[in-house]
Design an enzyme around this catalytic site. Sequence first.
Site, PDB file in Angstrom:
ATOM      1  N   ARG A  44       0.823  -1.217   0.000  1.00  0.00           N
ATOM      2  CA  ARG A  44       0.000   0.000   0.000  1.00  0.00           C
ATOM      3  C   ARG A  44       0.857   1.268   0.000  1.00  0.00           C
ATOM      4  O   ARG A  44       0.425   2.308  -0.508  1.00  0.00           O
ATOM      5  CB  ARG A  44      -0.945  -0.008   1.213  1.00  0.00           C
ATOM      6  CG  ARG A  44      -2.043   1.067   1.153  1.00  0.00           C
ATOM      7  CD  ARG A  44      -3.063   0.840   2.253  1.00  0.00           C
ATOM      8  NE  ARG A  44      -4.198   1.741   2.152  1.00  0.00           N
ATOM      9  CZ  ARG A  44      -4.442   2.770   2.978  1.00  0.00           C
ATOM     10  NH1 ARG A  44      -3.594   3.013   3.973  1.00  0.00           N
ATOM     11  NH2 ARG A  44      -5.496   3.539   2.816  1.00  0.00           N
ATOM     12  N   ILE A  70      -7.453   7.491  -1.032  1.00  0.00           N
ATOM     13  CA  ILE A  70      -7.324   6.035  -1.114  1.00  0.00           C
ATOM     14  C   ILE A  70      -8.126   5.464   0.049  1.00  0.00           C
ATOM     15  O   ILE A  70      -8.006   5.934   1.186  1.00  0.00           O
ATOM     16  CB  ILE A  70      -5.847   5.605  -1.059  1.00  0.00           C
ATOM     17  CG1 ILE A  70      -5.710   4.072  -1.105  1.00  0.00           C
ATOM     18  CG2 ILE A  70      -5.134   6.172   0.150  1.00  0.00           C
ATOM     19  CD1 ILE A  70      -4.243   3.615  -1.170  1.00  0.00           C
ATOM     20  N   SER A  71      -8.989   4.503  -0.226  1.00  0.00           N
ATOM     21  CA  SER A  71      -9.863   3.947   0.804  1.00  0.00           C
ATOM     22  C   SER A  71      -9.067   3.250   1.900  1.00  0.00           C
ATOM     23  O   SER A  71      -7.957   2.755   1.672  1.00  0.00           O
ATOM     24  CB  SER A  71     -10.842   2.937   0.191  1.00  0.00           C
ATOM     25  OG  SER A  71     -11.746   3.567  -0.684  1.00  0.00           O
ATOM     26  N   GLN A  72      -9.647   3.186   3.093  1.00  0.00           N
ATOM     27  CA  GLN A  72      -8.981   2.491   4.186  1.00  0.00           C
ATOM     28  C   GLN A  72      -8.892   1.001   3.874  1.00  0.00           C
ATOM     29  O   GLN A  72      -9.768   0.439   3.187  1.00  0.00           O
ATOM     30  CB  GLN A  72      -9.719   2.726   5.495  1.00  0.00           C
ATOM     31  CG  GLN A  72     -11.055   2.017   5.621  1.00  0.00           C
ATOM     32  CD  GLN A  72     -11.775   2.374   6.894  1.00  0.00           C
ATOM     33  OE1 GLN A  72     -12.629   3.246   6.904  1.00  0.00           O
ATOM     34  NE2 GLN A  72     -11.446   1.691   7.971  1.00  0.00           N
ATOM     35  N   PRO A  73      -7.864   0.325   4.348  1.00  0.00           N
ATOM     36  CA  PRO A  73      -7.688  -1.108   4.041  1.00  0.00           C
ATOM     37  C   PRO A  73      -8.899  -1.957   4.419  1.00  0.00           C
ATOM     38  O   PRO A  73      -9.252  -2.889   3.677  1.00  0.00           O
ATOM     39  CB  PRO A  73      -6.451  -1.485   4.861  1.00  0.00           C
ATOM     40  CG  PRO A  73      -5.671  -0.218   4.950  1.00  0.00           C
ATOM     41  CD  PRO A  73      -6.697   0.869   5.065  1.00  0.00           C
TER      42      PRO A  73
END
Length: 228
Positions: A44, A70-73
């Site tokens: 990431r 960027i979306s959270q994992p």
Amino acid sequence: MSSHSESDFDDVFQNAKKTMIEKHLRQREITDPRVLTAIESVPREEFVPPESRRFAYNDCALPIDCHQTISQPFTVAFMCAAAELTGKETVLEIGTGSGYGAAVLSQLAREVHTVERIPELASQAAERLQRLGYDNVHVYTDDGTLGLPQKAPYDAIIVTASSEQLPAPYQEQLSEGGRIIIPLGSESTGQRMYRFTLRNGRLSEEILGAFVFVPLIGKFGHPSDHPE
């Protein structure tokens, strides 16, 4: 004056990734081993700006170029798990962003087509994915609410922005037994993650929980006079 080798930083990222997977994924019921392996395999830190690399494995969204995130994992893992991929599928992703979600999906599906409406982001993501060796991901610049009819049908469609209602083109481009994972709702009513499954020409729907996403912009998305 101390110095740090590249391997030191790799170790830091690997340790942070392991902590994130254990604390924010496994403990929050992300248990699909294929999804966990996919998340573990994707660096990431390569998908965030240099100034944010030290936060790459925090379970939060991070800013990227063009005022996007960027979306959270956890969110990426949740949507991938909800799609129930086996490795044989052709997947459509709406909202490429930095390319992180597409990279994770590439480890779970046979082929990934991803659509980004902002040309600069699409170009950056395509270069990044190619450089990192994700050869089964194909990036397109277009209105994502239209889907991508030229590559349909899809076994799964993953939508990384919220809409008031399900855009009609998605059902038209879904294969029998295919799944659409999409957040629906608004800031005023709240957003919920839905899984739609096409069976015998009809969509069944399941509500999977509450989430917060940026609005889906385009012909079949939220109205926007000033798209970013």
